[in-house]
Motif scaffolding. Sequence first.
Motif, PDB file in Angstrom:
ATOM      1  N   GLY A 251      66.226  46.877  29.238  1.00 47.16           N
ATOM      2  CA  GLY A 251      64.829  46.988  28.958  1.00 47.16           C
ATOM      3  C   GLY A 251      63.977  47.060  30.086  1.00 47.16           C
ATOM      4  O   GLY A 251      64.005  47.799  31.177  1.00 47.16           O
ATOM      5  N   CYS A 252      62.448  47.569  30.381  1.00 49.85           N
ATOM      6  CA  CYS A 252      61.571  47.985  31.042  1.00 49.85           C
ATOM      7  C   CYS A 252      60.522  47.119  31.595  1.00 49.85           C
ATOM      8  O   CYS A 252      59.528  47.252  30.828  1.00 49.85           O
ATOM      9  N   ASN A 253      60.149  47.054  32.592  1.00 56.45           N
ATOM     10  CA  ASN A 253      58.299  47.200  33.322  1.00 56.45           C
ATOM     11  C   ASN A 253      57.312  47.616  33.420  1.00 56.45           C
ATOM     12  O   ASN A 253      56.138  47.392  33.418  1.00 56.45           O
ATOM     13  N   ASN A 254      57.615  49.273  32.724  1.00 58.70           N
ATOM     14  CA  ASN A 254      56.816  50.426  33.650  1.00 58.70           C
ATOM     15  C   ASN A 254      55.853  50.769  32.682  1.00 58.70           C
ATOM     16  O   ASN A 254      54.937  51.192  32.989  1.00 58.70           O
ATOM     17  N   PHE A 255      55.757  50.535  31.425  1.00 56.77           N
ATOM     18  CA  PHE A 255      54.502  50.423  30.503  1.00 56.77           C
ATOM     19  C   PHE A 255      54.273  52.048  31.048  1.00 56.77           C
ATOM     20  O   PHE A 255      52.982  52.143  30.628  1.00 56.77           O
ATOM     21  N   CYS A 256      55.184  53.386  30.581  1.00 58.87           N
ATOM     22  CA  CYS A 256      54.611  54.019  31.182  1.00 58.87           C
ATOM     23  C   CYS A 256      53.300  54.695  29.557  1.00 58.87           C
ATOM     24  O   CYS A 256      54.283  54.220  28.284  1.00 58.87           O
ATOM     25  N   ALA A 257      52.185  55.235  29.485  1.00 56.59           N
ATOM     26  CA  ALA A 257      51.443  55.310  28.130  1.00 56.59           C
ATOM     27  C   ALA A 257      52.275  56.114  26.971  1.00 56.59           C
ATOM     28  O   ALA A 257      51.798  55.802  26.797  1.00 56.59           O
ATOM     29  N   TYR A 258      53.231  57.231  27.109  1.00 55.67           N
ATOM     30  CA  TYR A 258      53.712  57.180  26.224  1.00 55.67           C
ATOM     31  C   TYR A 258      54.630  57.126  25.536  1.00 55.67           C
ATOM     32  O   TYR A 258      55.279  57.218  24.805  1.00 55.67           O
ATOM     33  N   CYS A 259      55.234  55.299  26.320  1.00 62.27           N
ATOM     34  CA  CYS A 259      57.032  55.183  26.059  1.00 62.27           C
ATOM     35  C   CYS A 259      56.570  54.305  25.661  1.00 62.27           C
ATOM     36  O   CYS A 259      56.086  53.093  25.685  1.00 62.27           O
ATOM     37  N   ILE A 260      58.255  53.654  24.007  1.00 60.20           N
ATOM     38  CA  ILE A 260      57.777  52.746  23.735  1.00 60.20           C
ATOM     39  C   ILE A 260      58.792  51.807  23.384  1.00 60.20           C
ATOM     40  O   ILE A 260      58.877  50.857  23.790  1.00 60.20           O
ATOM     41  N   VAL A 261      59.603  52.224  25.501  1.00 63.92           N
ATOM     42  CA  VAL A 261      60.641  51.698  25.587  1.00 63.92           C
ATOM     43  C   VAL A 261      60.212  50.206  25.670  1.00 63.92           C
ATOM     44  O   VAL A 261      61.113  48.966  25.416  1.00 63.92           O
ATOM     45  N   PRO A 262      59.594  49.404  26.593  1.00 63.04           N
ATOM     46  CA  PRO A 262      59.262  48.436  27.384  1.00 63.04           C
ATOM     47  C   PRO A 262      58.496  47.445  26.025  1.00 63.04           C
ATOM     48  O   PRO A 262      59.277  45.928  25.903  1.00 63.04           O
ATOM     49  N   TYR A 263      58.442  48.264  25.397  1.00 65.66           N
ATOM     50  CA  TYR A 263      57.875  47.615  23.070  1.00 65.66           C
ATOM     51  C   TYR A 263      59.237  47.240  22.149  1.00 65.66           C
ATOM     52  O   TYR A 263      59.980  46.144  21.660  1.00 65.66           O
TER      53      TYR A 263
ATOM     54  N   GLY B  62      70.426  51.832  32.840  1.00 65.24           N
ATOM     55  CA  GLY B  62      69.173  50.948  33.053  1.00 65.24           C
ATOM     56  C   GLY B  62      67.806  51.801  32.852  1.00 65.24           C
ATOM     57  O   GLY B  62      68.563  52.987  32.780  1.00 65.24           O
ATOM     58  N   GLN B  63      67.092  51.720  31.995  1.00 63.04           N
ATOM     59  CA  GLN B  63      66.330  52.095  31.953  1.00 63.04           C
ATOM     60  C   GLN B  63      65.431  52.756  33.465  1.00 63.04           C
ATOM     61  O   GLN B  63      64.769  53.295  33.678  1.00 63.04           O
ATOM     62  N   ASN B  64      65.931  51.661  34.442  1.00 62.25           N
ATOM     63  CA  ASN B  64      65.207  52.351  35.703  1.00 62.25           C
ATOM     64  C   ASN B  64      65.534  51.379  36.731  1.00 62.25           C
ATOM     65  O   ASN B  64      65.311  50.733  37.917  1.00 62.25           O
TER      66      ASN B  64
ATOM     67  N   GLY C 255      50.515  56.844  33.914  1.00 64.50           N
ATOM     68  CA  GLY C 255      50.857  55.833  34.151  1.00 64.50           C
ATOM     69  C   GLY C 255      52.481  55.503  34.937  1.00 64.50           C
ATOM     70  O   GLY C 255      53.090  54.301  35.608  1.00 64.50           O
ATOM     71  N   ARG C 256      52.356  57.199  36.043  1.00 65.60           N
ATOM     72  CA  ARG C 256      54.044  56.687  36.351  1.00 65.60           C
ATOM     73  C   ARG C 256      53.653  56.598  37.838  1.00 65.60           C
ATOM     74  O   ARG C 256      54.867  56.122  38.329  1.00 65.60           O
ATOM     75  N   LYS C 257      52.539  56.388  38.578  1.00 68.73           N
ATOM     76  CA  LYS C 257      52.430  55.713  39.984  1.00 68.73           C
ATOM     77  C   LYS C 257      52.988  56.981  41.244  1.00 68.73           C
ATOM     78  O   LYS C 257      53.429  56.187  41.986  1.00 68.73           O
TER      79      LYS C 257
ATOM     80  N   SER D 212      66.527  57.484  37.039  1.00 69.92           N
ATOM     81  CA  SER D 212      65.961  56.576  37.899  1.00 69.92           C
ATOM     82  C   SER D 212      64.607  57.450  37.840  1.00 69.92           C
ATOM     83  O   SER D 212      64.420  57.690  37.179  1.00 69.92           O
ATOM     84  N   HIS D 213      63.657  56.086  38.609  1.00 71.18           N
ATOM     85  CA  HIS D 213      61.967  56.251  38.519  1.00 71.18           C
ATOM     86  C   HIS D 213      61.963  56.885  40.283  1.00 71.18           C
ATOM     87  O   HIS D 213      61.956  55.889  41.261  1.00 71.18           O
ATOM     88  N   PRO D 214      60.851  58.314  39.819  1.00 70.25           N
ATOM     89  CA  PRO D 214      60.652  58.431  41.241  1.00 70.25           C
ATOM     90  C   PRO D 214      59.450  57.431  42.144  1.00 70.25           C
ATOM     91  O   PRO D 214      60.386  57.522  43.527  1.00 70.25           O
TER      92      PRO D 214
HETATM   93 FE1  SF4 Z   1      60.071  52.594  31.547  1.00 69.51          FE
HETATM   94 FE2  SF4 Z   1      61.069  55.045  31.896  1.00 69.51          FE
HETATM   95 FE3  SF4 Z   1      59.978  53.557  29.218  1.00 69.51          FE
HETATM   96 FE4  SF4 Z   1      58.395  54.560  31.910  1.00 69.51          FE
HETATM   97  S1  SF4 Z   1      59.377  56.389  30.887  1.00 69.51           S
HETATM   98  S2  SF4 Z   1      58.066  52.655  30.074  1.00 69.51           S
HETATM   99  S3  SF4 Z   1      60.116  53.861  32.919  1.00 69.51           S
HETATM  100  S4  SF4 Z   1      61.717  53.482  30.060  1.00 69.51           S
END
Ligand code: SF4
Length: 450
Positions: free
Chosen positions: A157-169, A201-203, A278-280, A239-241
Amino acid sequence: MKFFIRTFGCQMNVADSFWISSALVSKGFEVTYQEKDADIILVNTCSVRKKPEEKLYSFLGRIYPYFKKNPELIVGVGGCVAQQLGEKIWKKFPFVRLIFGTDGVPYVPQTITKLISTPSLKISLLDFKDFYPERDIVIEEELLNNHPVAYVNIMQGCNNFCAYCIVPYTRGRQKSRHSEKVLEECKRLVDAGVKEIMLLGQNVNSYGKDKYGDGVSFEDLLVKVSKIEGLKRIRFTTSHPKDISDKLIELFGKLDNLCPAIHLPLQAGSNRILKLMGRKYLKEDYLRIIDKLRKVREDIVITTDLIVGFPGEREEDFRETLDMVKRVEFDSSFSFKYSDRPGTRAEKMEPKVPEEVKSKRLKELQNIQDELTLKSMNKLHNQTVEVLVEGRSSKQLKKGVVSFRGREPGGRVVNFLVNKEMVPSVFIGSIVNIKITEVKKHSLFGEVRK
Ligand code: SF4
Ligand code: 5AD
């Protein structure tokens, strides 16, 4: 009974499918690589971008005739698309008997046994668990024989909720795996002959920093894994920058078996778009990381992911992405046209970029990247590199010659030919010195050096 697994999407899906295969083999099932011979067909899906979802539908359409011929055929759909569509899959494809999400993977083998014994049953395993869904470690030598490279999950999983990304869901919130479990699995894989491990891992940079962590950071974990005797190579992704630390960067200069390669998704080169995503991080932060990485390991191979046509992306934003690509000189990149994913923040953002503009931008970006990729690969021309042999190439063989495929430390595929009499010293899992003699658009060719 024979099973067939088709996998779409990322390495995490590949790893999940490999685990399911090993677990089924250990239960006495037999693997087949032909759908038509299978009693059980599983498809493990990804919904990060649209295409894999479409691929699922066409795959299910294609295997339907097998079910018509053999109504006892067990069909299961797993992964992100399964999580996202849930039991709606049954409405569209009533012959599917098993639906499983990522937290359901550990239960797939026993569920299949249940489905075999109760022919009318359909089961869905879609709940997110409030713990890391640990699995038995199953190492099937038969499956590993031709796999000197193994993927090991370190988190879900992932906690980042980048605006375009479905992974956290679809994969839920971040859950780190217990470090002792990761180490145990890595050690057992190396004992079974694995030479290279990719930690997944996602991050990965935020490994351990959730309530499931056990106090071991990603950097500490990497050091522990690197010390496993007999492990020749380690890689990790993604990795996440915003989370990459100086301590991690420094490990590239310290750990001998850590490969000089990093996948660091930039996504966009304009700070305005990065903010909307929302990449921060800012592009300036990204450039600083690249500088540090190259200071520690001059030859590090840097790859990235890029999205073109995010909602609101103007021509000048896109130019900034191109500018970043040229400044960083990525060794290669994966680039995608933005597509709406259901339930994400970006789905509701306007204005959407027209399809033809996205296509044009993607092409322009990819042309520039192609040149950079070639430039990067040309640096290897006439160099001798260590190649971990991963398999035999499928290409037509000349008589008396065997064609092999492997990877150099930077992760690029190298193809080479070996005379049959030399084959005992070159085998899958061996590391050989290869002189690169030819650089083609997307591949390297070489010959064995003693
Ligand atoms: Fe998480 Fe990567 Fe999706 Fe951002 S792009 S929400 S870091 S899985
Ligand atoms: N549209 C296009 N590309 C996407 N990615 C993730 N979500 C989307 C989307 N909605 C890309 C990102 C990510 C990679 C795995 O897929 O670049 O890093």
